[in-house]
Design a protein around this motif. Sequence first.
Motif, mmCIF file in Angstrom:
data_model
loop_
_atom_site.group_PDB
_atom_site.id
_atom_site.type_symbol
_atom_site.label_atom_id
_atom_site.label_comp_id
_atom_site.label_asym_id
_atom_site.label_seq_id
_atom_site.Cartn_x
_atom_site.Cartn_y
_atom_site.Cartn_z
ATOM 1 N N ALA A 144 0.670 -1.106 -0.044
ATOM 2 C CA ALA A 144 0.083 0.012 0.019
ATOM 3 C C ALA A 144 1.011 1.390 -0.047
ATOM 4 C CB ALA A 144 -0.883 -0.007 1.171
ATOM 5 N N ARG A 145 2.028 1.293 0.662
ATOM 6 C CA ARG A 145 2.769 2.364 0.886
ATOM 7 C C ARG A 145 3.565 2.396 -0.404
ATOM 8 N NH1 ARG A 145 6.032 4.884 4.299
ATOM 9 N NH2 ARG A 145 4.257 4.984 5.789
ATOM 10 N N ARG A 146 3.780 1.508 -1.272
ATOM 11 C CA ARG A 146 4.530 1.431 -2.560
ATOM 12 C C ARG A 146 3.585 2.343 -3.566
ATOM 13 N NH1 ARG A 146 5.038 -0.924 -7.274
ATOM 14 N NH2 ARG A 146 3.395 -2.290 -6.892
ATOM 15 N N VAL A 147 2.416 1.545 -3.421
ATOM 16 C CA VAL A 147 1.384 2.437 -4.439
ATOM 17 C C VAL A 147 1.143 3.749 -4.316
ATOM 18 C CG1 VAL A 147 -1.126 1.992 -5.062
ATOM 19 C CG2 VAL A 147 0.142 0.045 -4.808
ATOM 20 N N GLU A 148 1.155 3.865 -3.030
ATOM 21 C CA GLU A 148 0.921 5.493 -2.641
ATOM 22 C C GLU A 148 2.015 6.164 -3.083
ATOM 23 O OE1 GLU A 148 -0.606 9.022 -1.237
ATOM 24 O OE2 GLU A 148 -1.680 7.209 -1.711
ATOM 25 N N ASP A 149 3.301 5.907 -2.850
ATOM 26 C CA ASP A 149 4.247 6.555 -3.208
ATOM 27 C C ASP A 149 4.473 6.746 -4.969
ATOM 28 O OD1 ASP A 149 5.505 6.756 -0.756
ATOM 29 O OD2 ASP A 149 6.716 5.198 -0.887
ATOM 30 N N ILE A 150 3.821 5.823 -5.487
ATOM 31 C CA ILE A 150 3.872 5.816 -6.994
ATOM 32 C C ILE A 150 2.761 6.766 -7.416
ATOM 33 C CG2 ILE A 150 3.161 4.267 -9.030
ATOM 34 C CD1 ILE A 150 4.459 1.875 -7.984
ATOM 35 N N ARG A 151 1.746 6.612 -6.685
ATOM 36 C CA ARG A 151 0.621 7.679 -7.130
ATOM 37 C C ARG A 151 1.213 9.299 -6.757
ATOM 38 N NH1 ARG A 151 -2.654 11.105 -4.993
ATOM 39 N NH2 ARG A 151 -1.577 10.743 -3.015
ATOM 40 N N ARG A 152 1.822 9.407 -5.733
ATOM 41 C CA ARG A 152 2.323 10.697 -5.437
ATOM 42 C C ARG A 152 3.447 11.126 -6.510
ATOM 43 N NH1 ARG A 152 4.406 9.615 -0.994
ATOM 44 N NH2 ARG A 152 2.540 9.743 0.110
ATOM 45 N N ASP A 153 4.212 10.252 -6.903
ATOM 46 C CA ASP A 153 5.167 10.672 -8.023
ATOM 47 C C ASP A 153 4.614 10.724 -9.251
ATOM 48 O OD1 ASP A 153 7.113 10.353 -5.859
ATOM 49 O OD2 ASP A 153 7.908 8.305 -6.758
ATOM 50 N N PHE A 154 3.432 10.078 -9.315
ATOM 51 C CA PHE A 154 2.770 10.096 -10.912
ATOM 52 C C PHE A 154 2.155 11.657 -10.873
ATOM 53 C CE2 PHE A 154 -0.952 9.714 -13.335
ATOM 54 C CZ PHE A 154 -0.433 9.537 -14.697
ATOM 55 N N VAL A 155 1.303 12.127 -9.724
ATOM 56 C CA VAL A 155 0.995 13.602 -9.851
ATOM 57 C C VAL A 155 1.927 14.486 -9.610
ATOM 58 C CG1 VAL A 155 -0.685 14.936 -7.969
ATOM 59 C CG2 VAL A 155 -1.336 12.453 -8.334
ATOM 60 N N ALA A 156 3.003 14.211 -9.079
ATOM 61 C CA ALA A 156 3.949 15.329 -8.925
ATOM 62 C C ALA A 156 4.705 15.530 -10.487
ATOM 63 C CB ALA A 156 5.232 15.067 -7.948
ATOM 64 N N ASN A 157 4.925 14.417 -11.162
ATOM 65 C CA ASN A 157 5.406 14.421 -12.387
ATOM 66 C C ASN A 157 4.234 15.039 -13.387
ATOM 67 O OD1 ASN A 157 7.822 13.134 -11.800
ATOM 68 N ND2 ASN A 157 7.168 11.032 -12.254
ATOM 69 N N VAL A 158 3.033 14.710 -13.396
ATOM 70 C CA VAL A 158 2.045 15.139 -14.293
ATOM 71 C C VAL A 158 1.976 16.652 -13.962
ATOM 72 C CG1 VAL A 158 -0.247 15.427 -14.742
ATOM 73 C CG2 VAL A 158 0.749 13.082 -14.519
ATOM 74 N N SER A 159 2.125 17.067 -12.810
ATOM 75 C CA SER A 159 2.061 18.378 -12.741
ATOM 76 C C SER A 159 3.123 19.280 -13.311
ATOM 77 C CB SER A 159 1.884 18.709 -10.980
ATOM 78 O OG SER A 159 0.926 18.284 -10.536
ATOM 79 N N HIS A 160 4.255 18.788 -13.134
ATOM 80 C CA HIS A 160 5.358 19.326 -13.701
ATOM 81 C C HIS A 160 5.339 19.273 -15.196
ATOM 82 C CE1 HIS A 160 9.526 20.539 -14.225
ATOM 83 N NE2 HIS A 160 9.849 19.345 -15.037
ATOM 84 N N GLU A 161 4.776 18.084 -15.776
ATOM 85 C CA GLU A 161 4.930 18.052 -17.240
ATOM 86 C C GLU A 161 3.929 19.004 -17.947
ATOM 87 O OE1 GLU A 161 6.907 16.582 -19.218
ATOM 88 O OE2 GLU A 161 8.087 15.509 -17.595
ATOM 89 N N LEU A 162 2.703 19.211 -17.080
ATOM 90 C CA LEU A 162 1.670 20.104 -17.690
ATOM 91 C C LEU A 162 2.234 21.596 -17.648
ATOM 92 C CD1 LEU A 162 -1.518 18.268 -16.331
ATOM 93 C CD2 LEU A 162 -0.801 18.400 -18.636
#
Length: 408
Positions: A144-162
């Motif tokens: 669950a922690r790994r999935v949450e870390d992936i989700r957080r990284d994904f949101v951060a990356n999407v925000s940066h890319e957009l």
Amino acid sequence: MDVVLAAILSGVLGLAIGIAGVLAYRLSERARQSEDLHSEHELPEGLSEVLAVLPSAAIVVDAGDDVVKASPTAYTFGLVRGHALASEKLLDLVGRVRQRGLIEELDFEHARGPASKSVRLLHARIAPVGPRYVLVLCDDHTEARRVEDIRRDFVANVSHELKTPIGAISLLAEAVSDASDDAEAVKRFGERMQRESRRLSSLVKEIIDLSRVQDDDTPDNRELIPIGSILHEAVDRSRFAAETKRIRLSLAESDEWYVSGNFELLVTAVRNLVENAINYSNADTHVGIGVRQEGEMVAIAVTDQGIGLSKEAAARVFERFYRVDPARSRQTGGTGLGLSIVKHIIANHGGEVRVWSQPDHGSTFTLVLPIGEAVHDDPAEDDQAENDPADDDPVDTPHDPTAEPIDH
């Protein structure tokens, strides 16, 4: 004189007997107290049955901190060794629960083994059970922690890319307004705005595609599809990009193999590989698409003569937003999501993706899919196909395109 000596000896003997009696009593008392702490009595009625069906790692500790009951999961997690708790944090919390009589919770890390550097993230819930026992329940929250870390990284990356294309469009719009009297400048800024707009549109589309293939474990509209039709469609969609860079596309014919799946998704996977090969190849080079059979699987190999990948880059190339050459990606409009989409599409179709690469010697990406069964009208054609196999690798490269897969 003899009488006095006898009296002294009698007194000493009586004192010794008295001391022995006191010591025997104290030893007996200590033994009794120890038996009370390390109880051998039965657990409360029904507790064993309840623990047997719990998904958590369950441990029952008595008043002397001995483990009197533990589930197999507790031993798997390494929380119990012999008849004792293996975690000092749990042991301290058990003592506090025993003293206060209140339920306590704890998140803690615990090594997977005595010599292991890997840890589990565990959540413990500890409660008193009657006057004699304490119950410890532990759940593994590592995934669950790994999935949450992936989700957080994904949101951060999407925000940066957009933020990058949106910011560029905003600045260009301001520049157009300031240069409204300069037709040449307006044209130049307008073209750049169109380029950033296309980049933004591509990024949003690929984010949606990635989200869709991650959520769908089983593709809709499954059908038996000839490999040839998938490859032809993918190459046709990539031909303009290849012609722009004067890159020759070579496709091996392979209508004799079928796969079961979604046509559009499989075309997207192959097209992403072909366009990736084009983007990371120099002009006037060659990209080949070949097919071969591997037992009950069919392997589609896309080979280029591009910049290639280091071993470290090859191990990360399927990560979302990972770019081998960020400068080249900006020029081509790449988002860093294409190979991640490929990986998920092929996994959802029961296959895998392999990669072979060497810096300055090009790369080969191979999609391996289960072969679907199809009825052929003319058995003689099947025999002819077996006697005249298709060219496995249309590109003359010094490597094996079916090299072992890299784990991602």
